[in-house]
Design an enzyme around this catalytic site. Structure first.
Site, short mmCIF file in Angstrom:
data_model
loop_
_atom_site.label_atom_id
_atom_site.label_comp_id
_atom_site.label_asym_id
_atom_site.label_seq_id
_atom_site.Cartn_x
_atom_site.Cartn_y
_atom_site.Cartn_z
N GLU A 1 0.80 -1.23 0.00
CA GLU A 1 0.00 0.00 0.00
C GLU A 1 0.83 1.28 0.00
O GLU A 1 0.74 2.09 0.94
CB GLU A 1 -0.96 0.00 1.19
CG GLU A 1 -1.92 -1.17 1.21
CD GLU A 1 -2.89 -1.14 2.38
OE1 GLU A 1 -2.70 -0.32 3.30
OE2 GLU A 1 -3.85 -1.93 2.38
N GLU B 1 -5.54 -8.59 0.77
CA GLU B 1 -6.21 -8.22 2.03
C GLU B 1 -7.68 -7.94 1.76
O GLU B 1 -8.01 -7.29 0.77
CB GLU B 1 -5.63 -6.93 2.65
CG GLU B 1 -4.32 -7.09 3.34
CD GLU B 1 -3.81 -5.79 3.97
OE1 GLU B 1 -4.65 -4.96 4.43
OE2 GLU B 1 -2.59 -5.61 4.00
#
Ligand code: IFM
Length: 442
Positions: free
Chosen positions: A164, A351
């Site tokens: 991320e 995720e």
């Protein structure tokens, strides 16, 4: 509706600083998160990751939990400051030894290790030199990746360079809500570029040694305009380019979205070198997608970028207050397929999950039925994308354990397994048993 393919990868995901603890043991150096959490007022409950889930010592129990759950993969991250306490040069053998033990334990149980190299815990020594604002950090990252490839080779079944980078850019360096706590606003844009340059250099470095597939994980979100007014639609388009295109276009197309080049103006020339884009777009084997919720966007001329995120009032929410929008996952995956076509590599959902304040009842049971419903809905949404031809190969639930949720401290519980942060006792929740049954069925 069809079913998941036979060889689909099923896993859980965690990150080093969120679970390991043992921050001063065995020669680990300081990370930006150590300093940030020990700065008063930064973390909601005043906590830190000093002990977290004590996974550094309790990992055999956590591997047993995964084995019993029935997953065939585990996504974890390697703490850079455990490996290189000063962020460069000297290697800490005890840091390597810890991940050796973890890898051996996983492989013995036939759980494939998916290792993320950087999940936000930058060595503080590198931050002292400017961190991701400094181009040199990209080269230090490649050096670190190379020595990990050398140490672990093909025992790591899949490499994930970064987790991320959008969050590091926005919360870490633009808004200052995460470590290292810098609030540079749009001046933080070099952080995006240097992370993606580091990714590309790391891909080259790992490929010199390891045959295992390499990918990168991005948090992605479809941008939904709050109304059908033109200005909201334009705001959503810009948000989509800022959140998704800023990282995926250089990665998959070797160029930045034009709107963002215009936004960066002359500043871009000071940190983007033309040759960087071919490094950043080095072919990868898979794209890791983290999906939680869409961006619901409204134009606001007074806000940065001329837009703001607004709630989705008609949607149920997780404990974090995030709207539950499973069809956003289908839309996101279909958009990726349409936008990047043959340039899009196979995808892993690295995720997906939700937080709720799950606490044991009088009998010690944790009935997190809302998490079960969340997972069911998102798996259905994922199947819809598979049915429409998106090449998704795996799904990792965030998270195996309740853990340290960054600026929220221990107030948000994402685990399939409850952790009592006083005693560190692990108790599987109802969602763990549900997933166990689901995996037994295949
Ligand atoms: O806990 C985080 C994780 O570290 C990165 N992705 C989002 C999760 C939930 O906020």
């Amino acid at each position: 509706m069809s079913d998941f393919p036979k060889h689909f990868v099923w896993g859980t995901a965690t990150a080093a600083y969120q679970i390991e603890g043992a921050v001063q043991q065995d020669g680990r150096g300081a990370s930006v998160w150590d300093l940030f959490t020990h700065t008063p007022g930064k973390i909601k409950d005043g906590s830190n990751g000093d002990r977290a889930c004590d996974h550094y010592y309790r990992f055999p129990e956590d591997i047993r939990l995964m084995k019993e759950l029935g997953v065939n993969a585990y996504r974890f991250s390697i703490a850079w400051p455990r490996i290189q306490p000063e962020g460069k040069g000297r290697v800490n053998p005890k840091g390597i030894a810890f991940y050796d033990r973890l890898l051996d334990g996983l492989l013995e149980q036939h759980i494939d290790p998916y290792a993320t190299l950087f999940h936000w815990d930058l060595p503080q020594a590198l931050e002292d030199q400017g961190g991701w604002m400094n181009r040199d950090t990209a080269y230090r990252f490649a050096e670190y990746a190379h020595l990990l490839a050398d140490a672990f080779q093909d025992r790591i079944k899949s490499w994930i360079t970064l987790n991320e980078p959008f969050v590091v850019l926005t919360l870490g360096y633009a808004l200052g809500q995460h470590a290292p706590g810098k609030a540079y606003g749009l001046q933080a844009m070099p952080v995006a570029h240097h992370q993606m340059l580091g990714h590309g250099l790391a891909v080259q470095a790992i490929r010199e040694i390891s045959q295992s597939p390499i990918g990168i994980t991005h948090s992605l979100a479809p941008a939904i305009p709050a109304t059908d007014r033109d200005e909201d639609i334009q705001a959503a388009t810009l948000m989509d380019e800022f959140h998704n295109g800023l990282f995926l276009d250089p990665l998959l197309r070797g160029q930045y979205p034009k709107s963002l080049v215009a936004l960066m103006g002359e500043q871009a020339e000071s940190f983007i070198r033309t040759e960087d884009l071919s490094v950043m777009s080095a072919p990868i084997d898979f794209l890791g997608v983290n999906y939680y919720a869409p961006d619901h966007v409204r134009a606001n001329s007074k806000a940065p970028l001329g837009l703001e995120m607004v709630p989705m009032p008609d949607r149920p929410k997780t404990g974090f207050g995030w709207p539950i929008v499973p069809e956003g996952l289908t839309q996101l995956l279909l958009d990726l397929k349409e936008r990047y076509a043959e340039k899009l590599p196979p995808i892993h959902i690295t995720e997906n999950g939700c937080s709720y304040p799950d606490l044991p009842d009088a009998a010690g049971k944790i009935d997190d039925s809302k998490r079960i419903e969340y997972l069911e809905l998102h798996l259905e949404a994922l199947l819809k994308a598979l049915d429409k031809g998106v090449d998704v190969r795996g799904y990792f639930c965030w998270s195996l354990l309740d853990n340290f949720e960054w600026a929220e401290g221990y107030t948000q519980r994402f685990g399939l397994v409850h952790v009592d942060f006083e005693t560190l006792k692990r108790t599987p929740k109802a969602s763990y048993h549900w997933l166990q049954q689901f995996l037994r069925g295949r």
